[in-house]
Design a protein around this motif. Structure first.
Motif, PDB file in Angstrom:
ATOM      1  N   LEU A 106       0.836  -1.214   0.000  1.00 42.82           N
ATOM      2  CA  LEU A 106       0.000   0.000   0.000  1.00 42.82           C
ATOM      3  C   LEU A 106       0.865   1.257   0.000  1.00 42.82           C
ATOM      4  N   GLU A 107       1.957   1.238   0.757  1.00 44.01           N
ATOM      5  CA  GLU A 107       2.868   2.381   0.782  1.00 44.01           C
ATOM      6  C   GLU A 107       3.558   2.561  -0.577  1.00 44.01           C
ATOM      7  N   LEU A 108       3.936   1.451  -1.197  1.00 44.33           N
ATOM      8  CA  LEU A 108       4.554   1.528  -2.524  1.00 44.33           C
ATOM      9  C   LEU A 108       3.577   2.142  -3.529  1.00 44.33           C
ATOM     10  N   LYS A 109       2.326   1.732  -3.452  1.00 46.11           N
ATOM     11  CA  LYS A 109       1.317   2.266  -4.377  1.00 46.11           C
ATOM     12  C   LYS A 109       1.079   3.754  -4.131  1.00 46.11           C
ATOM     13  N   ALA A 110       1.121   4.170  -2.872  1.00 40.33           N
ATOM     14  CA  ALA A 110       0.970   5.594  -2.554  1.00 40.33           C
ATOM     15  C   ALA A 110       2.149   6.388  -3.126  1.00 40.33           C
ATOM     16  N   GLN A 111       3.371   5.834  -2.988  1.00 39.25           N
ATOM     17  CA  GLN A 111       4.543   6.496  -3.560  1.00 39.25           C
ATOM     18  C   GLN A 111       4.419   6.583  -5.081  1.00 39.25           C
ATOM     19  N   TRP A 112       3.894   5.516  -5.694  1.00 38.80           N
ATOM     20  CA  TRP A 112       3.703   5.512  -7.141  1.00 38.80           C
ATOM     21  C   TRP A 112       2.822   6.693  -7.543  1.00 38.80           C
ATOM     22  N   ARG A 113       1.700   6.852  -6.838  1.00 42.63           N
ATOM     23  CA  ARG A 113       0.786   7.956  -7.149  1.00 42.63           C
ATOM     24  C   ARG A 113       1.499   9.306  -7.035  1.00 42.63           C
ATOM     25  N   ASP A 114       2.327   9.465  -6.006  1.00 41.82           N
ATOM     26  CA  ASP A 114       3.054  10.719  -5.800  1.00 41.82           C
ATOM     27  C   ASP A 114       4.098  10.964  -6.888  1.00 41.82           C
ATOM     28  N   LEU A 115       4.841   9.920  -7.245  1.00 44.42           N
ATOM     29  CA  LEU A 115       5.973  10.092  -8.163  1.00 44.42           C
ATOM     30  C   LEU A 115       5.586  10.071  -9.641  1.00 44.42           C
TER      31      LEU A 115
ATOM     32  N   THR B 246      -0.094   8.917 -11.470  1.00 44.58           N
ATOM     33  CA  THR B 246      -1.049   7.997 -12.102  1.00 44.58           C
ATOM     34  C   THR B 246      -1.341   6.896 -11.092  1.00 44.58           C
ATOM     35  N   GLU B 247      -2.348   6.100 -11.405  1.00 42.50           N
ATOM     36  CA  GLU B 247      -2.634   4.932 -10.574  1.00 42.50           C
ATOM     37  C   GLU B 247      -1.553   3.884 -10.825  1.00 42.50           C
ATOM     38  N   PRO B 248      -1.144   3.150  -9.785  1.00 40.02           N
ATOM     39  CA  PRO B 248      -0.111   2.127  -9.991  1.00 40.02           C
ATOM     40  C   PRO B 248      -0.655   0.969 -10.840  1.00 40.02           C
ATOM     41  N   PRO B 249       0.223   0.362 -11.630  1.00 42.94           N
ATOM     42  CA  PRO B 249      -0.219  -0.777 -12.443  1.00 42.94           C
ATOM     43  C   PRO B 249      -0.429  -2.008 -11.562  1.00 42.94           C
ATOM     44  N   PRO B 250      -1.190  -2.964 -12.045  1.00 46.17           N
ATOM     45  CA  PRO B 250      -1.487  -4.153 -11.242  1.00 46.17           C
ATOM     46  C   PRO B 250      -0.388  -5.208 -11.306  1.00 46.17           C
ATOM     47  N   PHE B 251       0.865  -4.774 -11.258  1.00 45.33           N
ATOM     48  CA  PHE B 251       1.974  -5.710 -11.357  1.00 45.33           C
ATOM     49  C   PHE B 251       2.482  -6.095  -9.976  1.00 45.33           C
ATOM     50  N   ASN B 252       3.426  -7.006  -9.950  1.00 40.03           N
ATOM     51  CA  ASN B 252       3.924  -7.505  -8.671  1.00 40.03           C
ATOM     52  C   ASN B 252       4.790  -6.479  -7.943  1.00 40.03           C
ATOM     53  N   ARG B 253       5.052  -6.774  -6.712  1.00 42.75           N
ATOM     54  CA  ARG B 253       5.803  -5.883  -5.829  1.00 42.75           C
ATOM     55  C   ARG B 253       7.197  -5.560  -6.386  1.00 42.75           C
ATOM     56  N   ARG B 254       7.881  -6.563  -6.906  1.00 43.80           N
ATOM     57  CA  ARG B 254       9.240  -6.354  -7.433  1.00 43.80           C
ATOM     58  C   ARG B 254       9.232  -5.310  -8.546  1.00 43.80           C
ATOM     59  N   TYR B 255       8.224  -5.365  -9.405  1.00 45.82           N
ATOM     60  CA  TYR B 255       8.107  -4.388 -10.485  1.00 45.82           C
ATOM     61  C   TYR B 255       7.923  -2.985  -9.905  1.00 45.82           C
TER      62      TYR B 255
ATOM     63  N   ARG C  38      10.638   0.116 -10.488  1.00 44.85           N
ATOM     64  CA  ARG C  38      10.231   1.340 -11.188  1.00 44.85           C
ATOM     65  C   ARG C  38      10.282   2.553 -10.261  1.00 44.85           C
ATOM     66  N   LEU C  39       9.881   2.354  -8.999  1.00 48.86           N
ATOM     67  CA  LEU C  39       9.965   3.454  -8.038  1.00 48.86           C
ATOM     68  C   LEU C  39      11.414   3.849  -7.784  1.00 48.86           C
ATOM     69  N   ALA C  40      12.286   2.857  -7.667  1.00 47.56           N
ATOM     70  CA  ALA C  40      13.709   3.145  -7.441  1.00 47.56           C
ATOM     71  C   ALA C  40      14.277   3.949  -8.609  1.00 47.56           C
ATOM     72  N   TYR C  41      13.935   3.560  -9.820  1.00 47.22           N
ATOM     73  CA  TYR C  41      14.416   4.302 -10.982  1.00 47.22           C
ATOM     74  C   TYR C  41      13.877   5.730 -10.967  1.00 47.22           C
ATOM     75  N   ARG C  42      12.573   5.859 -10.695  1.00 48.93           N
ATOM     76  CA  ARG C  42      11.934   7.181 -10.719  1.00 48.93           C
ATOM     77  C   ARG C  42      12.529   8.118  -9.660  1.00 48.93           C
TER      78      ARG C  42
END
Length: 150
Positions: free
Chosen positions: A20-29, A32-41, A45-49
Motif C-alpha cells: 500500500l505504501e509503494l502504491k501511494a509512492q507511485w501515485r506521488d511520483l 497515475t494509478e499504480p499498475p497491477p503488477f507484482n511488488r518487485r516491479y 520502477r519506483l527506485a528508478y523514478r
C-alpha cells in the motif's frame, strides 16, 4: 562540510515498505494509478523514478537510440510483443514453421529465442526476418490464433 544524500536511504526503504505504501509512492511520483503488477516491479520502477527525479533521466538522444535498438532486436512495439511469463513456452522448446517450402526451427531460451545461432527477444523479429514483412510472431509460429488478435 559534508552533504548527506537521502536517495540511498529512500531506495533502501522501498524494500521494507508495504505494498500500500509503494502504491501511494507511485501515485506521488508518477501522478497515475499504480499498475497491477507484482511488488518487485513496483519497487524497481519506483527506485528508478526516485533516482531519475534526483539525478536526472536519460538524455533524449539516448532514449531515441535505445528505441531504435529495441526496434532492431524486437521487430516492433515492446508493449505489443510482451507476453506473460506463464504463457511462454519452456526454455529448450523448439518451434518449427515451414514457410515457402523451407523449414525454420527456433529454440526458446530463458530470456527469449534463438534462431540461426543468434538471440532474439521476440518471435515477431524472427518472423519478420524470415518473411520480410511484419508478422505477429506468435501467430506466425502457430502459438496464437490469428482471430484472437486485437
Amino acid at each position: 562540510m559534508t552533504t548527506h544524500d537521502p536517495i540511498p536511504a529512500r531506495l533502501a526503504a522501498l524494500k521494507t515498505a508495504t505494498t500500500l505504501e509503494l502504491k501511494a509512492q507511485w501515485r506521488d511520483l508518477f501522478d497515475t494509478e499504480p499498475p497491477p503488477f507484482n511488488r518487485r516491479y513496483l519497487e524497481s520502477r519506483l527506485a528508478y523514478r526516485i533516482q531519475e527525479l534526483a539525478y536526472g533521466g536519460l538524455k533524449p538522444e539516448t532514449i531515441r537510440r535505445l528505441e531504435r535498438l529495441g526496434e532492431e532486436l524486437d521487430g516492433g512495439d515492446r508493449k505489443k510483443s510482451r507476453m506473460r511469463a506463464d504463457t511462454m513456452p519452456i526454455a529448450g522448446t523448439r518451434l518449427i514453421r515451414e514457410w515457402q517450402g523451407v523449414e525454420y526451427i527456433v529454440t526458446v531460451t530463458a530470456d527469449g529465442f534463438e534462431w540461426r545461432g543468434r538471440p532474439y527477444k521476440s518471435l515477431s523479429a524472427i518472423a519478420r526476418a524470415i518473411t520480410g514483412t511484419r508478422w505477429n510472431g506468435w501467430v506466425f509460429f502457430g502459438m496464437k490464433n490469428r482471430s484472437a488478435r486485437k
